[in-house]
Scaffold this motif. Structure first.
Motif, PDB file in Angstrom:
ATOM      1  N   GLY A  12      11.113  11.269   0.848  1.00 61.86           N
ATOM      2  CA  GLY A  12       9.988  11.433   1.760  1.00 61.86           C
ATOM      3  C   GLY A  12       8.940  12.314   1.118  1.00 61.86           C
ATOM      4  N   ASP A  13       7.997  12.774   1.933  1.00 60.83           N
ATOM      5  CA  ASP A  13       6.928  13.618   1.404  1.00 60.83           C
ATOM      6  C   ASP A  13       7.323  15.096   1.564  1.00 60.83           C
ATOM      7  OD1 ASP A  13       4.450  13.524   0.033  1.00 60.83           O
ATOM      8  OD2 ASP A  13       3.381  14.086   1.857  1.00 60.83           O
ATOM      9  N   LEU A  14       6.329  15.974   1.436  1.00 62.25           N
ATOM     10  CA  LEU A  14       6.564  17.426   1.476  1.00 62.25           C
ATOM     11  C   LEU A  14       7.448  17.862   2.658  1.00 62.25           C
ATOM     12  CD1 LEU A  14       5.884  20.104   0.147  1.00 62.25           C
ATOM     13  CD2 LEU A  14       3.696  20.118   1.354  1.00 62.25           C
ATOM     14  N   ASP A  15       7.209  17.241   3.831  1.00 61.21           N
ATOM     15  CA  ASP A  15       7.965  17.677   5.024  1.00 61.21           C
ATOM     16  C   ASP A  15       9.439  17.263   4.980  1.00 61.21           C
ATOM     17  OD1 ASP A  15       7.541  15.008   5.298  1.00 61.21           O
ATOM     18  OD2 ASP A  15       6.336  15.124   7.133  1.00 61.21           O
ATOM     19  N   ALA A  16       9.823  16.451   4.005  1.00 61.21           N
ATOM     20  CA  ALA A  16      11.218  16.012   3.915  1.00 61.21           C
ATOM     21  C   ALA A  16      12.038  16.864   2.940  1.00 61.21           C
ATOM     22  CB  ALA A  16      11.281  14.544   3.495  1.00 61.21           C
ATOM     23  N   VAL A  17      11.379  17.827   2.259  1.00 61.54           N
ATOM     24  CA  VAL A  17      12.093  18.626   1.244  1.00 61.54           C
ATOM     25  C   VAL A  17      13.056  19.595   1.931  1.00 61.54           C
ATOM     26  CG1 VAL A  17      11.845  20.258  -0.661  1.00 61.54           C
ATOM     27  CG2 VAL A  17      10.097  18.500  -0.289  1.00 61.54           C
ATOM     28  N   ARG A  18      14.276  19.674   1.416  1.00 59.87           N
ATOM     29  CA  ARG A  18      15.227  20.671   1.940  1.00 59.87           C
ATOM     30  C   ARG A  18      15.179  21.904   1.048  1.00 59.87           C
ATOM     31  NH1 ARG A  18      18.938  16.109   3.290  1.00 59.87           N
ATOM     32  NH2 ARG A  18      19.664  16.299   1.147  1.00 59.87           N
ATOM     33  N   TRP A  19      14.337  22.839   1.465  1.00 64.69           N
ATOM     34  CA  TRP A  19      14.099  24.027   0.652  1.00 64.69           C
ATOM     35  C   TRP A  19      15.235  25.021   0.791  1.00 64.69           C
ATOM     36  CZ3 TRP A  19      10.242  23.562  -2.622  1.00 64.69           C
ATOM     37  CH2 TRP A  19       9.111  22.795  -2.287  1.00 64.69           C
ATOM     38  N   ARG A  20      15.443  25.829  -0.254  1.00 64.67           N
ATOM     39  CA  ARG A  20      16.294  27.009  -0.181  1.00 64.67           C
ATOM     40  C   ARG A  20      15.446  28.199  -0.609  1.00 64.67           C
ATOM     41  NH1 ARG A  20      21.770  25.837   0.227  1.00 64.67           N
ATOM     42  NH2 ARG A  20      22.067  23.582   0.028  1.00 64.67           N
ATOM     43  N   SER A  21      15.586  29.279   0.140  1.00 64.92           N
ATOM     44  CA  SER A  21      14.806  30.457  -0.193  1.00 64.92           C
ATOM     45  C   SER A  21      15.408  31.129  -1.421  1.00 64.92           C
ATOM     46  CB  SER A  21      14.823  31.423   0.995  1.00 64.92           C
ATOM     47  OG  SER A  21      14.251  32.637   0.580  1.00 64.92           O
ATOM     48  N   VAL A  22      14.543  31.575  -2.341  1.00 63.88           N
ATOM     49  CA  VAL A  22      15.060  32.313  -3.497  1.00 63.88           C
ATOM     50  C   VAL A  22      14.471  33.721  -3.539  1.00 63.88           C
ATOM     51  CG1 VAL A  22      15.629  30.305  -4.888  1.00 63.88           C
ATOM     52  CG2 VAL A  22      13.317  31.227  -5.005  1.00 63.88           C
ATOM     53  N   GLY A  23      13.927  34.195  -2.416  1.00 61.01           N
ATOM     54  CA  GLY A  23      13.426  35.557  -2.332  1.00 61.01           C
ATOM     55  C   GLY A  23      11.929  35.648  -2.555  1.00 61.01           C
ATOM     56  N   GLY A  24      11.299  36.649  -1.937  1.00 61.38           N
ATOM     57  CA  GLY A  24       9.868  36.867  -2.107  1.00 61.38           C
ATOM     58  C   GLY A  24       9.023  35.772  -1.499  1.00 61.38           C
ATOM     59  N   GLY A  25       9.599  35.005  -0.589  1.00 66.74           N
ATOM     60  CA  GLY A  25       8.846  33.918   0.037  1.00 66.74           C
ATOM     61  C   GLY A  25       8.869  32.645  -0.787  1.00 66.74           C
ATOM     62  N   ALA A  43       0.858  -1.179   0.000  1.00 67.28           N
ATOM     63  CA  ALA A  43       0.000   0.000   0.000  1.00 67.28           C
ATOM     64  C   ALA A  43       0.899   1.235   0.000  1.00 67.28           C
ATOM     65  CB  ALA A  43      -0.890  -0.006   1.222  1.00 67.28           C
ATOM     66  N   VAL A  44       0.571   2.190  -0.859  1.00 66.74           N
ATOM     67  CA  VAL A  44       1.387   3.391  -0.948  1.00 66.74           C
ATOM     68  C   VAL A  44       0.875   4.392   0.085  1.00 66.74           C
ATOM     69  CG1 VAL A  44       2.283   5.093  -2.558  1.00 66.74           C
ATOM     70  CG2 VAL A  44       1.418   2.925  -3.413  1.00 66.74           C
ATOM     71  N   PRO A  45       1.772   4.962   0.881  1.00 65.79           N
ATOM     72  CA  PRO A  45       1.288   5.939   1.855  1.00 65.79           C
ATOM     73  C   PRO A  45       0.690   7.157   1.153  1.00 65.79           C
ATOM     74  CG  PRO A  45       3.697   5.921   1.755  1.00 65.79           C
ATOM     75  CD  PRO A  45       3.225   4.786   0.910  1.00 65.79           C
ATOM     76  N   ARG A  46      -0.382   7.697   1.710  1.00 70.05           N
ATOM     77  CA  ARG A  46      -1.000   8.882   1.112  1.00 70.05           C
ATOM     78  C   ARG A  46      -0.224  10.119   1.509  1.00 70.05           C
ATOM     79  NH1 ARG A  46      -5.052   8.536  -2.015  1.00 70.05           N
ATOM     80  NH2 ARG A  46      -6.246   6.606  -2.010  1.00 70.05           N
ATOM     81  N   GLY A  47      -0.092  11.036   0.583  1.00 72.36           N
ATOM     82  CA  GLY A  47       0.629  12.265   0.887  1.00 72.36           C
ATOM     83  C   GLY A  47       0.482  13.222  -0.261  1.00 72.36           C
ATOM     84  N   VAL A  48       1.315  14.253  -0.270  1.00 65.20           N
ATOM     85  CA  VAL A  48       1.254  15.244  -1.338  1.00 65.20           C
ATOM     86  C   VAL A  48       1.971  14.715  -2.578  1.00 65.20           C
ATOM     87  CG1 VAL A  48       1.970  17.572  -2.012  1.00 65.20           C
ATOM     88  CG2 VAL A  48       1.125  17.139   0.310  1.00 65.20           C
ATOM     89  N   PHE A  49       3.095  14.002  -2.370  1.00 65.97           N
ATOM     90  CA  PHE A  49       3.905  13.550  -3.498  1.00 65.97           C
ATOM     91  C   PHE A  49       3.527  12.137  -3.919  1.00 65.97           C
ATOM     92  CE2 PHE A  49       7.687  16.305  -1.865  1.00 65.97           C
ATOM     93  CZ  PHE A  49       7.031  17.443  -2.290  1.00 65.97           C
ATOM     94  N   PRO A  50       3.359  11.906  -5.224  1.00 66.58           N
ATOM     95  CA  PRO A  50       3.228  10.523  -5.701  1.00 66.58           C
ATOM     96  C   PRO A  50       4.567   9.785  -5.543  1.00 66.58           C
ATOM     97  CG  PRO A  50       3.183  12.068  -7.550  1.00 66.58           C
ATOM     98  CD  PRO A  50       3.272  12.889  -6.304  1.00 66.58           C
ATOM     99  N   ALA A  51       4.485   8.442  -5.549  1.00 63.86           N
ATOM    100  CA  ALA A  51       5.653   7.614  -5.209  1.00 63.86           C
ATOM    101  C   ALA A  51       6.949   7.969  -5.953  1.00 63.86           C
ATOM    102  CB  ALA A  51       5.306   6.142  -5.406  1.00 63.86           C
TER     103      ALA A  51
END
Lengths: 214, 214
Positions: free
Chosen positions: B101-114, B85-93
């Motif tokens: 991981g899902d959205l909470d695992a993304v290592r974001w970098r800010s590029v300005g303006g939020g 069973a695929v876990p439900r989340g924002v990202f498809p497998a």
């Protein structure tokens, strides 16, 4: 123009042609048996025997038909004979290992093996990862609906006939695309593939699967 | 309800295995969310199956079948029903595989303006990145030298073409100069892939471009 050679029939004097078994067990519906070539339905029979019983004789039949074609496919895509041989064995081992995932209401055996061979090619020749769509959250049904499978197999044969009727230059472009000689930009030039009915069958199969799960 | 789909050229190129890895990822992610495109894709796979079946085989080495059987027997036995069973989340497998991981695992970098982004590791023929755009915020006006695919995973954006919500994919070619604006409300999260660096139309973002790496 690449030469097209049709498959030889399965010749096993000890058993009824699988397509006949298939029809007998399916009850309703009709299979068009094209003379002189194993139909897609016959390969499905071999695959199901492999999936259910690990039937080595069924695997041997699949191997004899598909392994040389997979090797040819990989060589057309630029693999050396020895790499293609190596990969063809790999592909056939995957066919054995993943037999339970084959769903005859969504693909012919040739289609399914094509996808395995293509992925192996990307891995071996481009050394790139191949992200695949998420599996539907369920596998094929343990007893796939025989009418659905039969119709899909027939549609695949019709698609083959329709492709054979395309003008030579169009057909040649399609072969080039699938054997790896066209960039995706050039692929945009290929138009009007006869995909209508097979697409609706697959769509229907997906809907039925989703309904069965809810 | 998905309203913006993949085109035939992209589906066929994906089926034929001719797309750069980043584009494969966008196609696999959209198909994971869209049964319509899954059915179209599987019908392009059927074309590959027909071509494989029609191709004249190349002889295998003499012990090929035995070697394949040895391979199978040496390998780990595969589970009978390997689908999980695929876990439900924002990202498809397929996307989860790249992010780890899902959205909470993304290592974001800010590029300005939020606006935030995260570049995903793919081969160098094309670039894949995730974009996080707060509600009401615009991504700088830009054109492309090549093709850009933008798949919405959460929220929605609007541009000169239309509104794009979850699962919708926008195919932007060289001709399109557009300014996507995230709808008010939830931040919009997209997967954007490009096969050539973007060119921004105003001076300030052009300075940012090396830093944005897009």
């Amino acid at each position: 123009m690449l030469q097209i050679v049709r498959a030889n029939p399965i010749t096993d004097p000890h058993s009824a042609p699988p397509a006949l078994e298939w029809m007998a067990r399916g009850g309703k519906g009709r299979v068009d048996v094209s003379e002189g070539s194993a139909t897609q339905g016959e390969w499905v029979e071999q695959m199901l025997r492999l999936a259910r019983q690990g039937d080595e004789a069924a695997f041997a039949e699949l191997f004899d038909h598909f392994a040389p074609r997979v090797k040819a496919f990989l060589m057309k895509s630029g693999a050396t004979a020895s790499l293609a041989e190596e990969c063809a064995q790999d592909v056939m081992a995957t066919v054995w290992n993943k037999a339970a995932l084959f769903d005859p209401s969504r693909a012919s055996v040739a289609t399914w093996i094509f996808t395995i061979a293509r992925n192996r090619r990307i891995d071996a020749l481009r050394k790139a990862r191949r992200p695949e769509p998420e599996d539907l959250p369920w596998g094929p049904e343990p007893e796939p609906d025989q009418i659905d499978s039969m119709v899909l197999q027939q549609e695949t044969e019709r698609l083959g006939e329709a492709l054979a009727l395309l003008p030579d230059n169009q057909r040649e472009l399609i072969e080039k695309a699938y054997f790896g000689d066209l960039s995706h930009g050039e692929i945009a030039r290929i138009t009007g593939l006869p995909l209508g009915t097979i697409k609706s069958r697959i769509r229907l199969a997906l809907e039925k699967l989703r309904q069965a799960m809810t | 309800m998905i309203r913006h789909h993949l085109n035939d050229a992209l589906l066929m190129a994906y089926s034929a295995g001719q797309l750069p890895e980043a584009f494969n990822l966008a196609v696999a992610a959209h198909v994971s969310l869209c049964d319509e495109c899954r059915a179209r894709l599987e019908s392009f796979d059927a074309v590959g199956g027909v071509l494989l079946d029609d191709c004249s085989g190349v002889s295998l080495s003499e012990n090929s079948f035995a070697a394949t059987m040895a391979r199978i027997k040496a390998g780990d036995p595969q589970p009978r029903s390997p689908r999980q069973a695929v876990p439900r989340g924002v990202f498809p497998a397929p996307l989860r595989d790249y992010v780890g991981g899902d959205l909470d695992a993304v290592r974001w970098r800010s590029v300005g303006g939020g606006v935030r982004q995260a570049i995903l590791a793919t081969d160098r023929d094309a670039t894949a990145r995730l974009l996080y755009i707060p509600g009401g915020v615009a991504v700088p006006d830009h054109g492309h030298r090549g093709t850009e695919l933008t798949l919405v995973l959460q929220g929605a954006f609007r541009d000169e073409v239309d509104r794009f919500g979850r699962g919708d994919i926008e195919i932007a070619t060289e001709e399109l100069d557009h300014t996507p604006v995230a709808e008010e409300g939830d931040p919009c999260v997209c997967l954007a892939v490009t096969d050539a660096p973007l060119r921004f139309n105003s001076f300030v973002p052009r300075i940012l471009q090396p830093f944005l790496r897009i």
